[in-house]
Design a protein around this motif. Structure first.
Motif, short mmCIF file in Angstrom:
data_model
loop_
_atom_site.label_atom_id
_atom_site.label_comp_id
_atom_site.label_asym_id
_atom_site.label_seq_id
_atom_site.Cartn_x
_atom_site.Cartn_y
_atom_site.Cartn_z
N ASP A 215 0.83 -1.20 0.00
CA ASP A 215 0.00 0.00 0.00
C ASP A 215 0.87 1.25 0.00
OD1 ASP A 215 -2.35 -1.46 0.03
OD2 ASP A 215 -2.39 -1.58 2.21
N ILE A 216 0.59 2.13 -0.96
CA ILE A 216 1.31 3.40 -1.07
C ILE A 216 0.34 4.53 -0.80
CG2 ILE A 216 2.68 4.88 -2.57
CD1 ILE A 216 4.02 2.22 -1.97
N THR A 217 0.75 5.45 0.05
CA THR A 217 -0.08 6.61 0.35
C THR A 217 0.45 7.83 -0.39
OG1 THR A 217 -0.64 5.75 2.55
CG2 THR A 217 -0.97 8.11 2.18
N HIS A 236 -9.17 13.97 -7.46
CA HIS A 236 -9.02 12.69 -8.17
C HIS A 236 -7.57 12.56 -8.60
CE1 HIS A 236 -13.39 11.82 -8.62
NE2 HIS A 236 -13.46 13.14 -8.48
N VAL A 237 -7.11 11.31 -8.72
CA VAL A 237 -5.74 11.06 -9.13
C VAL A 237 -5.74 10.02 -10.25
CG1 VAL A 237 -3.54 10.03 -8.44
CG2 VAL A 237 -4.66 11.68 -6.95
N VAL A 238 -5.02 10.32 -11.31
CA VAL A 238 -4.84 9.38 -12.42
C VAL A 238 -3.34 9.08 -12.52
CG1 VAL A 238 -4.92 9.10 -14.92
CG2 VAL A 238 -6.89 10.04 -13.71
N ILE A 239 -3.01 7.81 -12.68
CA ILE A 239 -1.61 7.38 -12.76
C ILE A 239 -1.41 6.55 -14.03
CG2 ILE A 239 0.25 6.12 -11.59
CD1 ILE A 239 -1.31 6.47 -8.98
N LEU A 240 -0.32 6.84 -14.76
CA LEU A 240 0.07 6.05 -15.92
C LEU A 240 1.53 5.65 -15.78
CD1 LEU A 240 -1.43 8.02 -18.98
CD2 LEU A 240 -2.27 5.88 -17.99
N ASP A 241 1.86 4.46 -16.31
CA ASP A 241 3.27 4.10 -16.37
C ASP A 241 3.93 4.88 -17.51
OD1 ASP A 241 2.30 2.86 -18.60
OD2 ASP A 241 3.03 0.87 -18.11
N HIS A 249 -7.01 4.90 -11.77
CA HIS A 249 -7.81 6.07 -11.35
C HIS A 249 -8.10 5.91 -9.86
CE1 HIS A 249 -11.46 8.88 -12.43
NE2 HIS A 249 -10.71 9.34 -11.44
N VAL A 250 -7.58 6.82 -9.05
CA VAL A 250 -7.66 6.68 -7.60
C VAL A 250 -8.50 7.80 -7.00
CG1 VAL A 250 -6.30 6.25 -5.51
CG2 VAL A 250 -5.27 5.87 -7.75
N HIS A 251 -9.27 7.44 -5.99
CA HIS A 251 -10.10 8.42 -5.29
C HIS A 251 -9.64 8.57 -3.85
CE1 HIS A 251 -12.92 6.81 -8.51
NE2 HIS A 251 -12.74 8.08 -8.82
N PRO A 252 -9.99 9.67 -3.20
CA PRO A 252 -9.51 9.91 -1.82
C PRO A 252 -9.96 8.83 -0.85
CG PRO A 252 -10.46 11.90 -2.78
CD PRO A 252 -10.81 10.78 -3.70
N THR A 258 -7.19 15.11 1.32
CA THR A 258 -6.66 14.88 -0.03
C THR A 258 -5.55 13.83 0.05
OG1 THR A 258 -5.25 16.82 0.30
CG2 THR A 258 -7.29 17.14 -0.93
N VAL A 259 -5.94 12.67 0.54
CA VAL A 259 -5.03 11.55 0.72
C VAL A 259 -5.55 10.38 -0.09
CG1 VAL A 259 -4.02 9.93 2.36
CG2 VAL A 259 -4.36 12.32 3.02
N PHE A 260 -4.66 9.74 -0.84
CA PHE A 260 -5.04 8.65 -1.74
C PHE A 260 -4.16 7.43 -1.47
CE2 PHE A 260 -5.95 12.71 -3.48
CZ PHE A 260 -7.10 12.61 -4.25
#
Length: 292
Positions: A215-217, A236-241, A249-252, A258-260
Protein backbone atom coordinates in the motif's frame (compact mmCIF):
# COMPACT_ATOMS: atom_id res chain seq x y z
CA UNK A 1 6.71 -124.89 2.26
CA UNK A 2 3.66 -123.47 0.66
CA UNK A 3 2.73 -121.74 3.89
CA UNK A 4 6.24 -120.25 4.11
CA UNK A 5 6.02 -118.89 0.57
CA UNK A 6 2.69 -117.27 1.28
CA UNK A 7 4.11 -115.59 4.38
CA UNK A 8 7.06 -114.27 2.39
CA UNK A 9 4.69 -112.93 -0.27
CA UNK A 10 2.53 -111.25 2.33
CA UNK A 11 5.54 -109.55 3.95
CA UNK A 12 6.80 -108.41 0.53
CA UNK A 13 3.35 -107.04 -0.33
CA UNK A 14 3.18 -105.12 2.94
CA UNK A 15 6.67 -103.70 2.43
CA UNK A 16 5.81 -102.76 -1.14
CA UNK A 17 2.57 -101.17 -0.08
CA UNK A 18 4.43 -99.24 2.60
CA UNK A 19 6.96 -97.99 0.08
CA UNK A 20 4.17 -96.92 -2.29
CA UNK A 21 2.24 -95.11 0.43
CA UNK A 22 5.43 -93.47 1.76
CA UNK A 23 6.49 -92.35 -1.70
CA UNK A 24 3.07 -90.95 -2.47
CA UNK A 25 3.03 -89.09 0.84
CA UNK A 26 6.41 -87.50 0.12
CA UNK A 27 5.33 -86.61 -3.40
CA UNK A 28 2.11 -85.06 -2.20
CA UNK A 29 3.96 -83.05 0.42
CA UNK A 30 6.47 -81.73 -2.10
CA UNK A 31 3.67 -80.83 -4.57
CA UNK A 32 1.78 -79.01 -1.86
CA UNK A 33 4.86 -76.97 -0.92
CA UNK A 34 5.47 -76.09 -4.55
CA UNK A 35 1.84 -75.01 -5.03
CA UNK A 36 1.98 -72.85 -1.89
CA UNK A 37 5.24 -71.26 -2.97
CA UNK A 38 3.92 -70.49 -6.46
CA UNK A 39 0.65 -69.09 -5.12
CA UNK A 40 2.43 -66.83 -2.62
CA UNK A 41 4.78 -65.59 -5.32
CA UNK A 42 1.86 -64.83 -7.58
CA UNK A 43 0.03 -62.93 -4.85
CA UNK A 44 3.18 -61.05 -3.95
CA UNK A 45 3.81 -60.07 -7.52
CA UNK A 46 0.15 -59.17 -7.91
CA UNK A 47 0.20 -56.93 -4.83
CA UNK A 48 3.45 -55.31 -5.87
CA UNK A 49 2.03 -54.69 -9.33
CA UNK A 50 -1.19 -53.35 -7.84
CA UNK A 51 0.72 -51.09 -5.43
CA UNK A 52 2.87 -49.93 -8.31
CA UNK A 53 -0.23 -49.12 -10.35
CA UNK A 54 -1.85 -47.36 -7.38
CA UNK A 55 1.32 -45.39 -6.75
CA UNK A 56 1.48 -44.39 -10.40
CA UNK A 57 -2.20 -43.44 -10.30
CA UNK A 58 -1.56 -41.36 -7.19
CA UNK A 59 1.35 -39.66 -8.88
CA UNK A 60 -0.69 -39.08 -12.05
CA UNK A 61 -3.62 -37.76 -10.02
CA UNK A 62 -1.29 -35.55 -8.01
CA UNK A 63 0.23 -34.22 -11.20
CA UNK A 64 -3.20 -33.78 -12.73
CA UNK A 65 -4.51 -32.05 -9.63
CA UNK A 66 -1.51 -29.76 -9.55
CA UNK A 67 -2.05 -28.86 -13.17
CA UNK A 68 -5.80 -28.60 -12.71
CA UNK A 69 -5.21 -26.60 -9.58
CA UNK A 70 -3.04 -24.05 -11.33
CA UNK A 71 -4.14 -23.80 -14.94
CA UNK A 72 -7.86 -23.27 -14.29
CA UNK A 73 -7.02 -20.66 -11.68
CA UNK A 74 -4.73 -19.03 -14.19
CA UNK A 75 -7.42 -19.30 -16.85
CA UNK A 76 -10.06 -17.94 -14.47
CA UNK A 77 -7.76 -15.09 -13.61
CA UNK A 78 -7.29 -14.34 -17.27
CA UNK A 79 -11.02 -14.66 -17.86
CA UNK A 80 -11.81 -12.29 -15.01
CA UNK A 81 -9.31 -9.73 -16.21
CA UNK A 82 -10.43 -10.02 -19.85
CA UNK A 83 -12.78 -7.25 -20.84
CA UNK A 84 -16.28 -8.19 -21.94
CA UNK A 85 -16.83 -4.71 -23.35
CA UNK A 86 -15.19 -3.18 -26.41
CA UNK A 87 -14.69 0.59 -26.76
CA UNK A 88 -13.77 2.50 -29.91
CA UNK A 89 -12.88 6.18 -30.11
CA UNK A 90 -12.69 8.53 -33.09
CA UNK A 91 -12.37 12.27 -33.55
CA UNK A 92 -14.21 14.28 -36.20
CA UNK A 93 -14.12 18.08 -36.51
CA UNK A 94 -14.05 18.91 -32.83
CA UNK A 95 -16.23 16.00 -31.73
CA UNK A 96 -15.00 12.96 -29.81
CA UNK A 97 -17.17 9.90 -30.50
CA UNK A 98 -17.03 6.83 -28.28
CA UNK A 99 -18.74 3.57 -29.24
CA UNK A 100 -19.33 1.09 -26.39
CA UNK A 101 -20.50 -2.45 -27.17
CA UNK A 102 -20.46 -5.85 -25.50
CA UNK A 103 -19.22 -8.95 -27.35
CA UNK A 104 -22.73 -9.44 -28.82
CA UNK A 105 -22.65 -5.91 -30.23
CA UNK A 106 -25.25 -4.70 -27.77
CA UNK A 107 -24.92 -1.46 -25.84
CA UNK A 108 -24.25 -2.29 -22.16
CA UNK A 109 -25.83 -0.40 -19.32
CA UNK A 110 -23.31 1.81 -17.53
CA UNK A 111 -23.36 2.66 -13.85
CA UNK A 112 -22.73 6.16 -12.59
CA UNK A 113 -19.30 6.53 -10.99
CA UNK A 114 -18.42 9.75 -9.17
CA UNK A 115 -21.38 11.63 -10.61
CA UNK A 116 -20.60 10.71 -14.22
CA UNK A 117 -21.49 7.80 -16.48
CA UNK A 118 -18.15 8.06 -18.27
CA UNK A 119 -14.74 9.52 -17.48
CA UNK A 120 -12.63 10.00 -20.59
CA UNK A 121 -8.92 10.54 -20.00
CA UNK A 122 -6.90 11.78 -22.97
CA UNK A 123 -3.10 11.97 -22.77
CA UNK A 124 -0.67 12.95 -25.51
CA UNK A 125 1.84 10.33 -26.65
CA UNK A 126 4.65 12.04 -24.76
CA UNK A 127 2.48 12.15 -21.61
CA UNK A 128 2.69 15.94 -21.50
CA UNK A 129 -0.86 17.01 -22.39
CA UNK A 130 -3.65 15.76 -20.15
CA UNK A 131 -7.45 16.11 -20.48
CA UNK A 132 -10.29 14.73 -18.40
CA UNK A 133 -13.77 15.08 -19.93
CA UNK A 134 -17.20 13.48 -19.50
CA UNK A 135 -18.99 12.49 -22.74
CA UNK A 136 -22.77 12.36 -22.87
CA UNK A 137 -24.86 9.37 -23.89
CA UNK A 138 -26.55 9.61 -27.29
CA UNK A 139 -28.13 6.17 -27.43
CA UNK A 140 -27.23 2.76 -28.88
CA UNK A 141 -23.90 2.73 -27.05
CA UNK A 142 -22.74 6.04 -28.54
CA UNK A 143 -21.25 8.81 -26.40
CA UNK A 144 -19.97 12.17 -27.62
CA UNK A 145 -17.98 15.12 -26.32
CA UNK A 146 -17.31 18.43 -28.05
CA UNK A 147 -13.64 19.17 -27.56
CA UNK A 148 -10.94 20.80 -29.65
CA UNK A 149 -7.96 18.49 -29.60
CA UNK A 150 -4.72 20.00 -30.92
CA UNK A 151 -2.95 18.15 -33.70
CA UNK A 152 -1.10 15.29 -32.02
CA UNK A 153 -1.11 11.60 -31.24
CA UNK A 154 -2.95 10.54 -28.10
CA UNK A 155 -3.79 7.64 -25.88
CA UNK A 156 -7.40 7.60 -24.73
CA UNK A 157 -8.75 5.78 -21.67
CA UNK A 158 -12.48 5.11 -21.43
CA UNK A 159 -13.18 4.80 -17.70
CA UNK A 160 -16.62 3.23 -17.26
CA UNK A 161 -18.48 0.71 -15.07
CA UNK A 162 -20.59 -1.63 -17.24
CA UNK A 163 -23.33 -3.29 -15.24
CA UNK A 164 -22.73 -7.04 -14.68
CA UNK A 165 -19.89 -7.14 -17.21
CA UNK A 166 -16.13 -7.37 -16.73
CA UNK A 167 -14.25 -4.38 -18.06
CA UNK A 168 -10.61 -3.38 -18.08
CA UNK A 169 -9.48 0.09 -19.09
CA UNK A 170 -6.97 -0.14 -21.93
CA UNK A 171 -5.24 2.55 -23.99
CA UNK A 172 -6.78 3.44 -27.36
CA UNK A 173 -4.60 5.22 -29.90
CA UNK A 174 -6.03 8.36 -31.45
CA UNK A 175 -4.34 10.47 -34.12
CA UNK A 176 -5.62 13.99 -34.73
CA UNK A 177 -4.93 15.45 -38.17
CA UNK A 178 -1.25 14.77 -38.92
CA UNK A 179 -0.49 13.10 -35.61
CA UNK A 180 2.32 10.57 -35.87
CA UNK A 181 1.22 7.04 -36.68
CA UNK A 182 3.77 5.73 -34.20
CA UNK A 183 4.25 7.10 -30.73
CA UNK A 184 7.65 8.48 -29.98
CA UNK A 185 9.31 7.42 -26.76
CA UNK A 186 8.57 9.88 -24.00
CA UNK A 187 11.40 11.33 -21.97
CA UNK A 188 9.96 11.40 -18.48
CA UNK A 189 12.34 12.58 -15.81
CA UNK A 190 11.68 11.93 -12.15
CA UNK A 191 10.73 15.12 -10.32
CA UNK A 192 13.17 16.24 -7.68
CA UNK A 193 10.76 18.90 -6.50
CA UNK A 194 7.25 17.59 -5.85
CA UNK A 195 5.70 21.03 -5.40
CA UNK A 196 3.72 22.47 -8.31
CA UNK A 197 1.89 25.78 -8.75
CA UNK A 198 -0.92 26.17 -11.28
CA UNK A 199 -3.19 29.24 -11.55
CA UNK A 200 -1.53 30.59 -8.37
CA UNK A 201 -2.60 27.53 -6.38
CA UNK A 202 0.19 25.38 -4.97
CA UNK A 203 0.04 21.65 -4.25
CA UNK A 204 2.83 19.51 -2.79
CA UNK A 205 2.96 15.72 -3.09
CA UNK A 206 4.45 13.52 -0.39
CA UNK A 207 4.45 9.72 -0.47
CA UNK A 208 5.27 6.74 1.66
CA UNK A 209 8.18 4.61 0.47
CA UNK A 210 7.59 3.82 -3.20
CA UNK A 211 7.87 0.05 -3.57
CA UNK A 212 5.96 -2.68 -5.36
CA UNK A 213 3.12 -4.84 -4.03
CA UNK A 214 2.39 -2.77 -0.95
CA UNK A 215 0.00 0.00 0.00
CA UNK A 216 1.31 3.40 -1.07
CA UNK A 217 -0.08 6.61 0.35
CA UNK A 218 -0.14 9.73 -1.81
CA UNK A 219 -0.75 12.87 0.25
CA UNK A 220 -1.42 16.18 -1.47
CA UNK A 221 -0.81 19.28 0.64
CA UNK A 222 -3.00 22.08 -0.73
CA UNK A 223 -1.28 24.65 1.51
CA UNK A 224 -4.19 25.49 3.77
CA UNK A 225 -6.75 25.89 0.99
CA UNK A 226 -9.46 23.23 0.97
CA UNK A 227 -10.32 22.21 -2.59
CA UNK A 228 -13.88 22.57 -3.73
CA UNK A 229 -15.89 19.35 -4.15
CA UNK A 230 -15.21 17.88 -7.57
CA UNK A 231 -17.15 14.88 -8.87
CA UNK A 232 -18.21 13.92 -5.38
CA UNK A 233 -14.74 14.14 -3.83
CA UNK A 234 -12.02 16.58 -2.83
CA UNK A 235 -9.92 15.44 -5.75
CA UNK A 236 -9.02 12.69 -8.17
CA UNK A 237 -5.74 11.06 -9.13
CA UNK A 238 -4.84 9.38 -12.42
CA UNK A 239 -1.61 7.38 -12.76
CA UNK A 240 0.07 6.05 -15.92
CA UNK A 241 3.27 4.10 -16.37
CA UNK A 242 5.96 5.62 -18.58
CA UNK A 243 4.68 3.67 -21.60
CA UNK A 244 1.17 4.99 -21.16
CA UNK A 245 -0.21 1.46 -20.92
CA UNK A 246 -1.18 0.86 -17.30
CA UNK A 247 -4.03 3.10 -16.13
CA UNK A 248 -5.03 3.72 -12.51
CA UNK A 249 -7.81 6.07 -11.35
CA UNK A 250 -7.66 6.68 -7.60
CA UNK A 251 -10.10 8.42 -5.29
CA UNK A 252 -9.51 9.91 -1.82
CA UNK A 253 -9.51 7.68 1.23
CA UNK A 254 -11.99 10.01 2.95
CA UNK A 255 -14.28 12.95 2.20
CA UNK A 256 -12.21 15.31 4.32
CA UNK A 257 -8.62 14.70 3.21
CA UNK A 258 -6.66 14.88 -0.03
CA UNK A 259 -5.03 11.55 0.72
CA UNK A 260 -5.04 8.65 -1.74
CA UNK A 261 -3.92 5.01 -1.58
CA UNK A 262 -2.79 2.75 -4.39
CA UNK A 263 -0.43 -0.12 -5.26
CA UNK A 264 2.22 -0.65 -7.91
CA UNK A 265 2.86 -4.17 -9.19
CA UNK A 266 5.96 -3.30 -11.22
CA UNK A 267 8.93 -1.02 -10.63
CA UNK A 268 9.44 1.88 -13.00
CA UNK A 269 8.68 5.51 -13.71
CA UNK A 270 5.08 6.69 -13.36
CA UNK A 271 3.31 9.96 -14.03
CA UNK A 272 0.72 11.13 -11.53
CA UNK A 273 -1.91 13.77 -12.15
CA UNK A 274 -3.65 15.17 -9.09
CA UNK A 275 -6.89 16.97 -9.96
CA UNK A 276 -8.18 19.63 -7.56
CA UNK A 277 -10.78 22.36 -7.98
CA UNK A 278 -10.06 25.91 -6.83
CA UNK A 279 -12.17 29.00 -7.56
CA UNK A 280 -14.42 27.01 -9.86
CA UNK A 281 -11.54 25.71 -11.99
CA UNK A 282 -10.03 22.22 -12.03
CA UNK A 283 -6.23 22.21 -11.98
CA UNK A 284 -4.28 19.10 -12.98
CA UNK A 285 -0.97 18.86 -11.13
CA UNK A 286 1.58 16.56 -12.85
CA UNK A 287 4.23 14.67 -10.89
CA UNK A 288 6.77 12.10 -12.10
CA UNK A 289 7.81 9.50 -9.54
CA UNK A 290 9.94 6.37 -9.52
CA UNK A 291 8.85 3.08 -7.95
CA UNK A 292 11.66 0.70 -6.97
Amino acid sequence: MKQKNMLTWAISAIVYLGLVIGGYTVYTSLGSNNDHTDTHASKTNGNEEKESINEQAHNDNHTSQSSDGEDPEHSDHEAHSESEVVTNVKYEEGLIIIDVKDKDQNSPELEISHEKIMHLIIVSADLEDYYHVHPEEKGNGMYTQKFDLPENSYKVFVDIKPKNLAYQVSPIELHVEKGHDEHEENSLKVDINLTKTINEKTVELTTTELGINKDITLSFDTKGITPEPYLGALGHVVILDDKGEKFVHVHPTSEEKTVFETKFDKPGIYKVWGEFKFDGKVNSYPFVIKVK
